[in-house]
Design an enzyme around this catalytic site. Structure first.
Site, PDB file in Angstrom:
ATOM      1  N   ASP A   1     -51.182  10.955  24.630  1.00 15.96           N
ATOM      2  CA  ASP A   1     -50.143  10.297  23.832  1.00 15.96           C
ATOM      3  C   ASP A   1     -48.870  11.130  23.689  1.00 15.96           C
ATOM      4  O   ASP A   1     -47.766  10.610  23.758  1.00 15.96           O
ATOM      5  CB  ASP A   1     -50.686   9.944  22.444  1.00 15.96           C
ATOM      6  CG  ASP A   1     -51.718   8.823  22.516  1.00 15.96           C
ATOM      7  OD1 ASP A   1     -51.836   8.192  23.579  1.00 15.96           O
ATOM      8  OD2 ASP A   1     -52.410   8.588  21.508  1.00 15.96           O
TER       9      ASP A   1
ATOM     10  N   ARG B   1     -60.687  -8.132  22.871  1.00 11.40           N
ATOM     11  CA  ARG B   1     -60.706  -6.914  22.056  1.00 11.40           C
ATOM     12  C   ARG B   1     -59.367  -6.778  21.333  1.00 11.40           C
ATOM     13  O   ARG B   1     -58.316  -6.708  21.963  1.00 11.40           O
ATOM     14  CB  ARG B   1     -60.921  -5.715  22.986  1.00 11.40           C
ATOM     15  CG  ARG B   1     -60.902  -4.330  22.341  1.00 11.40           C
ATOM     16  CD  ARG B   1     -60.757  -3.328  23.484  1.00 11.40           C
ATOM     17  NE  ARG B   1     -61.075  -1.946  23.165  1.00 11.40           N
ATOM     18  CZ  ARG B   1     -60.194  -1.053  22.717  1.00 11.40           C
ATOM     19  NH1 ARG B   1     -58.945  -1.410  22.476  1.00 11.40           N
ATOM     20  NH2 ARG B   1     -60.567   0.198  22.509  1.00 11.40           N
TER      21      ARG B   1
ATOM     22  N   HIS C   1     -54.583   8.922  29.735  1.00 10.11           N
ATOM     23  CA  HIS C   1     -53.259   9.408  29.334  1.00 10.11           C
ATOM     24  C   HIS C   1     -53.349  10.288  28.091  1.00 10.11           C
ATOM     25  O   HIS C   1     -54.360  10.312  27.397  1.00 10.11           O
ATOM     26  CB  HIS C   1     -52.296   8.237  29.090  1.00 10.11           C
ATOM     27  CG  HIS C   1     -52.704   7.369  27.944  1.00 10.11           C
ATOM     28  ND1 HIS C   1     -53.632   6.366  28.057  1.00 10.11           N
ATOM     29  CD2 HIS C   1     -52.321   7.369  26.647  1.00 10.11           C
ATOM     30  CE1 HIS C   1     -53.805   5.787  26.881  1.00 10.11           C
ATOM     31  NE2 HIS C   1     -53.022   6.375  26.009  1.00 10.11           N
TER      32      HIS C   1
ATOM     33  N   HIS D   1     -57.427  10.604  26.966  1.00 10.13           N
ATOM     34  CA  HIS D   1     -58.328   9.471  26.729  1.00 10.13           C
ATOM     35  C   HIS D   1     -57.949   8.253  27.561  1.00 10.13           C
ATOM     36  O   HIS D   1     -56.890   8.209  28.168  1.00 10.13           O
ATOM     37  CB  HIS D   1     -58.326   9.088  25.238  1.00 10.13           C
ATOM     38  CG  HIS D   1     -56.966   8.690  24.733  1.00 10.13           C
ATOM     39  ND1 HIS D   1     -56.049   9.619  24.293  1.00 10.13           N
ATOM     40  CD2 HIS D   1     -56.355   7.481  24.615  1.00 10.13           C
ATOM     41  CE1 HIS D   1     -54.943   8.993  23.917  1.00 10.13           C
ATOM     42  NE2 HIS D   1     -55.094   7.694  24.110  1.00 10.13           N
TER      43      HIS D   1
END
Length: 251
Positions: free
Chosen positions: A165, A231, A163, A221
């Site tokens: 941002d 994570r 996507h 990204h």
């Protein structure tokens, strides 16, 4: 996947690594703020802005907050600004849901550290891109994320799609990520990938590492699926448009 280059290894201790790339046209379809809207675009990684010990303290804030809820799938978020917290297949507002009990979970010191970390990241972004720090405004969503290998239950859990941002959240001009755990030690998979035409450039998370970039299509990204472990990260986003600015969270 084609060619993959590592932009930042977990074992690296980077002062400031920066890669300039031509800006996309995404910024043209939004109001321009001279001296802030990106004219210089790119991506950077630094291990020199936030200390590991500070990242561990921030991570504990995330862990405490997320322990109140959590997604049924593999991706949970906590937004201290809006109060949004993943709960099952939905979201609740922690401030409304828990009321005054929230003061048993977060302290003034937690929020002061959060504010301080945000300011230092903002200053680094301003410095690298040659703009004034005061021209940047925190914008939404700015949130903690906790990812593990649990299968997705709703689309909110599908964090791995590529996507942009600026396309997903129109207000974003500069995006930053502060990693709160270590790749290959706390979790496997879950690397951050910039998807360029010629290759993928990966950032391996490490506690205290800040990755930051202009939010347009020049920085398409995705995050790899987490294979094991957990994570933690926090996405801290900035806009040049004061109308889309948000304040720091207050208890």
């Amino acid at each position: 996947d084609g060619v993959t280059e590592v932009l930042a290894h977990r074992s690296d201790n980077l002062q400031d690594k920066f890669m300039e790339i031509p800006c996309s046209e995404d910024y043209d379809s939004h109001k321009r703020f001279e001296g802030c809207t990106p004219r210089k675009c790119g991506r950077g990684v630094t291990d020199a802005v936030i200390r590991r010990e500070e990242a561990e303290r921030i991570r504990r804030i995330a862990e405490r907050g997320l322990s109140l809820g959590g997604s049924d799938g593999g991706a949970s978020i906590l937004d201290l600004h809006s109060g949004a917290l993943s709960l099952g297949k939905h979201f609740v507002n922690v401030y409304r849901y828990f009321g005054d009990k929230i003061r048993d979970i977060f302290t003034e010191e937690d929020f002061a550290l959060y504010r301080d970390v945000r300011q230092r990241i903002q200053q680094r972004i301003a410095q690298v891109f040659g703009i004034s720090s005061s021209a940047l405004y925190l914008t939404k969503p700015t949130f903690f994320s906790r990812m593990n290998s649990t299968a997705a239950k709703t689309t909110h859990d599908e964090y791995w799609h590529p996507h942009v941002d600026k396309v997903t959240y129109g207000s974003f001009d500069y995006t930053s990520l502060l990693y709160l755990s270590d790749y290959s030690e706390d979790f496997g998979g879950g690397r951050f990938m910039f998807m360029d035409a010629d290759s993928n450039k990966t950032v391996e998370p490490r506690a205290g590492r800040v990755s930051f970039f202009t939010s347009g299509s020049e920085n398409l990204h995705r995050v790899e699926k987490v294979q094991w472990g957990t994570r933690f990260a926090i996405t801290i986003s900035f806009t040049c448009d004061p109308e889309h600015g948000i304040g720091d969270p207050v208890l």
